[in-house]
Design a protein around this motif. Structure first.
Motif, mmCIF file in Angstrom:
data_model
loop_
_atom_site.group_PDB
_atom_site.id
_atom_site.type_symbol
_atom_site.label_atom_id
_atom_site.label_comp_id
_atom_site.label_asym_id
_atom_site.label_seq_id
_atom_site.Cartn_x
_atom_site.Cartn_y
_atom_site.Cartn_z
ATOM 1 N N VAL A 252 -4.091 -7.646 -2.554
ATOM 2 C CA VAL A 252 -4.540 -6.330 -2.083
ATOM 3 C C VAL A 252 -3.350 -5.615 -1.461
ATOM 4 O O VAL A 252 -2.595 -6.199 -0.687
ATOM 5 C CB VAL A 252 -5.682 -6.443 -1.051
ATOM 6 N N THR B 298 -5.467 -13.419 -6.354
ATOM 7 C CA THR B 298 -5.831 -12.043 -5.976
ATOM 8 C C THR B 298 -4.758 -11.461 -5.081
ATOM 9 O O THR B 298 -3.979 -12.203 -4.462
ATOM 10 C CB THR B 298 -7.185 -11.987 -5.232
ATOM 11 N N THR C 55 -11.668 6.539 -8.413
ATOM 12 C CA THR C 55 -11.476 5.156 -8.849
ATOM 13 C C THR C 55 -10.792 5.107 -10.209
ATOM 14 O O THR C 55 -11.137 5.868 -11.122
ATOM 15 C CB THR C 55 -12.827 4.421 -8.945
ATOM 16 N N ASP D 196 -6.479 -3.312 -5.674
ATOM 17 C CA ASP D 196 -7.026 -4.664 -5.727
ATOM 18 C C ASP D 196 -6.687 -5.288 -7.075
ATOM 19 O O ASP D 196 -6.958 -4.694 -8.122
ATOM 20 C CB ASP D 196 -8.546 -4.648 -5.541
ATOM 21 N N GLN D 197 -6.090 -6.494 -7.026
ATOM 22 C CA GLN D 197 -5.728 -7.205 -8.250
ATOM 23 C C GLN D 197 -6.488 -8.527 -8.338
ATOM 24 O O GLN D 197 -6.641 -9.235 -7.342
ATOM 25 C CB GLN D 197 -4.230 -7.515 -8.289
ATOM 26 N N THR D 198 -6.944 -8.828 -9.534
ATOM 27 C CA THR D 198 -7.530 -10.128 -9.829
ATOM 28 C C THR D 198 -6.854 -10.676 -11.077
ATOM 29 O O THR D 198 -6.872 -10.022 -12.128
ATOM 30 C CB THR D 198 -9.046 -10.025 -10.060
ATOM 31 N N THR E 263 -7.866 -2.523 -9.780
ATOM 32 C CA THR E 263 -8.772 -1.462 -9.342
ATOM 33 C C THR E 263 -8.086 -0.660 -8.242
ATOM 34 O O THR E 263 -7.666 -1.225 -7.224
ATOM 35 C CB THR E 263 -10.099 -2.025 -8.816
ATOM 36 N N GLU F 237 -9.730 1.895 -12.894
ATOM 37 C CA GLU F 237 -9.815 0.465 -13.141
ATOM 38 C C GLU F 237 -9.234 0.165 -14.522
ATOM 39 O O GLU F 237 -9.643 0.773 -15.519
ATOM 40 C CB GLU F 237 -11.266 0.001 -13.064
ATOM 41 N N GLY G 163 -0.043 -5.290 2.727
ATOM 42 C CA GLY G 163 -0.418 -6.084 1.570
ATOM 43 C C GLY G 163 0.740 -6.268 0.611
ATOM 44 O O GLY G 163 1.910 -6.046 0.943
ATOM 45 N N GLN H 152 -6.026 2.003 -2.216
ATOM 46 C CA GLN H 152 -6.166 0.553 -2.111
ATOM 47 C C GLN H 152 -6.086 -0.025 -3.514
ATOM 48 O O GLN H 152 -6.861 0.332 -4.398
ATOM 49 C CB GLN H 152 -7.484 0.162 -1.453
ATOM 50 N N THR I 70 -8.510 2.506 -5.594
ATOM 51 C CA THR I 70 -9.530 3.329 -4.935
ATOM 52 C C THR I 70 -8.853 4.333 -4.009
ATOM 53 O O THR I 70 -8.037 3.962 -3.160
ATOM 54 C CB THR I 70 -10.502 2.461 -4.127
#
Length: 418
Positions: free
Chosen positions: A181, A179, A69, A113-115, A252, A71, A150, A111, A254
């Motif tokens: 992905v 968001t 991971t 992931d965006q926020t 993030t 981040e 994505g 993977q 992964t």
């Protein structure tokens, strides 16, 4: 060969030997080599107002970094304030890069992931003026793998324009929450693969006042986790905007290593025996591991009829030979020696030889000694009938009597006395 040449050859040989003996360095499995670089730029502000201020800033940090991971968190702000006639404008070009390497046995996926959380805001205190904000031109890109599905581009198209106080919109806050992905694939096969992710977007503010008489401040700002406070705090409300602790751009990543084909499908390990448990299939090679010895003392059969109490010892079946060193000498000339009983370690009884076998009974008056049912016996001559024996004894007796003159005439004793 001179001394220097010999020394060089010896040094080279020593180096090669050490290279063979020392284990080769191996790359760290999973994710490693994390780095984050912030290349954001604040555009040259353009301020023509009598009292104006503008500015912006950004921070980039790694929150989590381990083998699976990564981040990161990017926070930013850009704002402008103009208190009287004139214009204050400012732009922040957010641009940063995340870099890391992946080492895996084969294929893998990442993977992403965006926020994205932020607020665009205007505070309008001037009777005449406008405040304009834009948050757009988001772009995300990657290198090192293949974008399978994505997107790396959250939809960030936000625009806000407010006019003077008399228009009825003195303060406006619009939250921005997006968001995204994305799935990125790659193949390592034990070789480190470098991955790079780059994100960029624009944040701009334009505050314009049209009156020197009606002062009070026209403020605009974009907050993404950092408070924006530009201007005369006594005459505007920018300090009331505060800061949302979780605002900003959070990414993030992964890592998941693909299992790949099942190399052990259909593999049956039968490499054990009565003293060794079967090995198991190695998922990485599809081969069976070595058989494992069972506990010492486990019963077994060494297929040797001469042993008893067979048991496993260190993966080998071992029996006990009770007759080891036992010699059976219980026979004689008419009886064969017994044999060792493997179950007891004792000698069996001697076995008589066939009747008629030659032997010696130890008696000199006999002859023709032979074995009979295990006993040696000789022949002492023909037997004399009882009647013949009596007649012979009588004849001897008469001769003796005649010799002593007891039967008439002059015997031996009479003649001697004359």
């Amino acid at each position: 060969m001179n001394r220097n040449v010999r020394h060089g050859i010896r040094s080279t040989a020593l180096f090669l030997a050490l290279a063979l003996l020392l284990p080769a360095a191996t790359a760290q499995a999973g994710m490693s080599g994390w780095a984050a670089t912030n290349d954001s730029e604040l555009a040259d502000p353009a301020a023509s107002g009598v009292f104006s201020a503008d500015g912006g800033s950004s921070t980039l940090s790694i929150l989590t970094e381990n083998s699976t991971t990564l981040e990161t968190e990017y926070r930013f702000t850009a704002g402008a304030w103009n208190d009287s006639y004139g214009t204050a404008e400012n732009s922040l070009y957010s641009n940063y890069t995340i870099e890391f390497t992946v080492t895996a046995a084969g294929d893998y996926t990442l993977q992403v992931d965006q926020t994205f959380d932020a607020t665009i805001q205007t505070l309008q205190e001037s009777l005449y003026g406008t405040a304009t904000i834009s948050l757009d031109a988001f772009a995300g890109s990657q290198s090192g793998g293949v974008l399978d599905s994505g997107t790396l581009d959250p939809s960030l198209v936000s625009y806000l324009e407010t006019t003077g106080y008399l228009a009825g919109d003195p303060s406006v806050d619009i939250p921005v929450a997006q968001t995204a992905v994305a799935i990125i694939s790659g193949t390592s096969n034990g070789v480190p693969i470098t991955h790079t992710l780059t994100f960029s977007w624009d944040s701009s503010c334009d505050s314009t006042a049209y009156s020197i008489v009606y002062q009070g401040g026209d403020y605009c700002g974009v907050r993404g986790g950092i408070d924006s406070d530009y201007g005369d705090t006594a005459t505007n409300y920018s300090t009331d905007s505060g800061t949302a602790a979780d605002d900003g751009h959070l990414v993030t990543i992964t890592l998941t290593e693909d299992a790949g084909p099942d190399l052990c499908d259909g593999v049956v390990c039968n490499n054990g025996d009565q003293c060794n448990a079967n090995g198991s299939c190695d998922a990485g090679t599809g081969l069976c591991t070595a058989a494992t010895p069972v506990a010492d003392g486990t019963g077994c059969d060494d297929t040797n009829a001469a042993t008893t109490s067979d048991q496993c010892m260190g993966g080998t079946c071992v029996g006990v030979d009770l007759c080891d060193g036992v010699v059976c000498n219980n026979g004689d000339q008419c009886n064969a020696n017994g044999s060792c009983d493997v179950g007891t370690g004792l000698c069996t009884a001697a076995t008589p030889l066939a009747d008629g076998a030659s032997c010696d009974d130890g008696n000199s008056t006999t002859s023709g000694d032979v074995c009979t049912t295990g006993v040696c016996a000789g022949d002492s001559g023909p037997a004399i009938p009882a009647s013949s024996t009596s007649a012979a004894l009588m004849q001897i007796l008469l001769m003796m009597l005649a010799g002593f003159g007891l039967l008439g005439g002059k015997g031996y004793l009479g003649r001697r006395g004359r």
